[in-house]
Design a protein around this motif. Structure first.
Motif, mmCIF file in Angstrom:
data_model
loop_
_atom_site.group_PDB
_atom_site.id
_atom_site.type_symbol
_atom_site.label_atom_id
_atom_site.label_comp_id
_atom_site.label_asym_id
_atom_site.label_seq_id
_atom_site.Cartn_x
_atom_site.Cartn_y
_atom_site.Cartn_z
ATOM 1 N N HIS A 56 0.855 -1.194 0.000
ATOM 2 C CA HIS A 56 0.000 0.000 0.000
ATOM 3 C C HIS A 56 0.886 1.236 0.000
ATOM 4 N N ASP A 57 0.602 2.164 -0.878
ATOM 5 C CA ASP A 57 1.329 3.424 -0.933
ATOM 6 C C ASP A 57 0.904 4.266 0.277
ATOM 7 N N PRO A 58 1.796 4.537 1.228
ATOM 8 C CA PRO A 58 1.414 5.257 2.443
ATOM 9 C C PRO A 58 1.107 6.734 2.205
ATOM 10 N N TYR A 63 -4.982 7.124 4.720
ATOM 11 C CA TYR A 63 -3.720 7.218 5.438
ATOM 12 C C TYR A 63 -3.790 6.393 6.713
ATOM 13 N N ASN A 64 -2.654 5.866 7.095
ATOM 14 C CA ASN A 64 -2.558 5.164 8.370
ATOM 15 C C ASN A 64 -2.852 6.180 9.477
ATOM 16 N N PRO A 65 -3.840 5.927 10.327
ATOM 17 C CA PRO A 65 -4.197 6.895 11.379
ATOM 18 C C PRO A 65 -3.027 7.247 12.297
ATOM 19 N N SER A 66 -2.112 6.316 12.522
ATOM 20 C CA SER A 66 -0.981 6.624 13.397
ATOM 21 C C SER A 66 0.039 7.531 12.716
ATOM 22 N N ALA A 67 -0.039 7.665 11.385
ATOM 23 C CA ALA A 67 0.889 8.519 10.645
ATOM 24 C C ALA A 67 0.273 9.854 10.248
ATOM 25 N N TYR A 68 -1.039 9.927 10.231
ATOM 26 C CA TYR A 68 -1.727 11.141 9.770
ATOM 27 C C TYR A 68 -1.589 12.249 10.807
ATOM 28 N N LEU A 80 3.500 11.458 9.286
ATOM 29 C CA LEU A 80 4.753 11.016 9.908
ATOM 30 C C LEU A 80 5.421 10.012 8.995
ATOM 31 N N ASN A 81 6.726 10.078 8.910
ATOM 32 C CA ASN A 81 7.482 9.074 8.176
ATOM 33 C C ASN A 81 7.551 7.817 9.029
ATOM 34 N N LYS A 82 7.097 6.695 8.507
ATOM 35 C CA LYS A 82 7.115 5.423 9.245
ATOM 36 C C LYS A 82 8.548 4.983 9.540
ATOM 37 N N PHE A 83 9.481 5.386 8.691
ATOM 38 C CA PHE A 83 10.890 5.043 8.852
ATOM 39 C C PHE A 83 11.701 6.326 9.040
ATOM 40 N N LYS A 95 -1.791 15.362 -1.989
ATOM 41 C CA LYS A 95 -2.866 14.379 -1.838
ATOM 42 C C LYS A 95 -3.018 13.520 -3.088
ATOM 43 N N ASN A 96 -2.789 14.115 -4.244
ATOM 44 C CA ASN A 96 -2.879 13.390 -5.505
ATOM 45 C C ASN A 96 -1.476 13.112 -6.018
ATOM 46 N N TYR A 97 -1.334 11.985 -6.698
ATOM 47 C CA TYR A 97 -0.022 11.596 -7.206
ATOM 48 C C TYR A 97 0.549 12.658 -8.144
#
Length: 125
Positions: A56-58, A63-68, A80-83, A95-97
């Motif tokens: 999944h493109d983050p 969006y992942n709620p923990s990253a939004y 938030l950057n997951k890494f 928001k759009n590619y």
């Protein structure tokens, strides 16, 4: 505001294991008077480059709620950057590619400036 939310979510993400920092024990090797940084691969780097992460493109909704963190205007979002390299590591994303080779436009800079809140913040494209 973005940074306050970023710090709070980063602390929760680190505690829960949602965030996987890419902090390494880098080595500096000097050769002929030139210092070279050598990155040591960590377990989190292996996770980042695993096929399961690419499912999944983050940077695309949902969006992942923990990253939004928040929406910025009509065209951008703060995540938030997951890494993360540093904590917190905020990302201002369209928001759009948009291909990364596309030129930046004024709205990109307007969104980016909202994340620059003091002189200790580093921002780059």
């Amino acid at each position: 505001m973005l940074w306050d939310i970023g710090y709070e979510k980063s602390n929760k993400g680190l505690a829960s294991g949602e965030l996987l920092p890419l902090i390494t024990n880098d080595l500096i090797i000097e050769q002929n008077g030139i210092g070279f940084i050598v990155n040591i691969e960590t377990e989190n780097m292996k996770v980042k480059h695993s096929p399961s992460v690419a499912t999944h493109d983050p940077f695309v909704s949902p969006y992942n709620p923990s990253a939004y963190i928040n929406t910025i205007g009509e065209q951008h979002v703060c995540l938030l950057n997951k890494f993360p390299i540093v904590v917190p590591h905020l990302l201002i994303c369209a928001k759009n590619y948009i291909p990364q080779t596309s030129p930046l436009v004024l709205k990109d800079f307007d969104a980016w400036v909202q994340g620059i809140t003091d002189d200790s913040v580093l921002g780059f494209f």
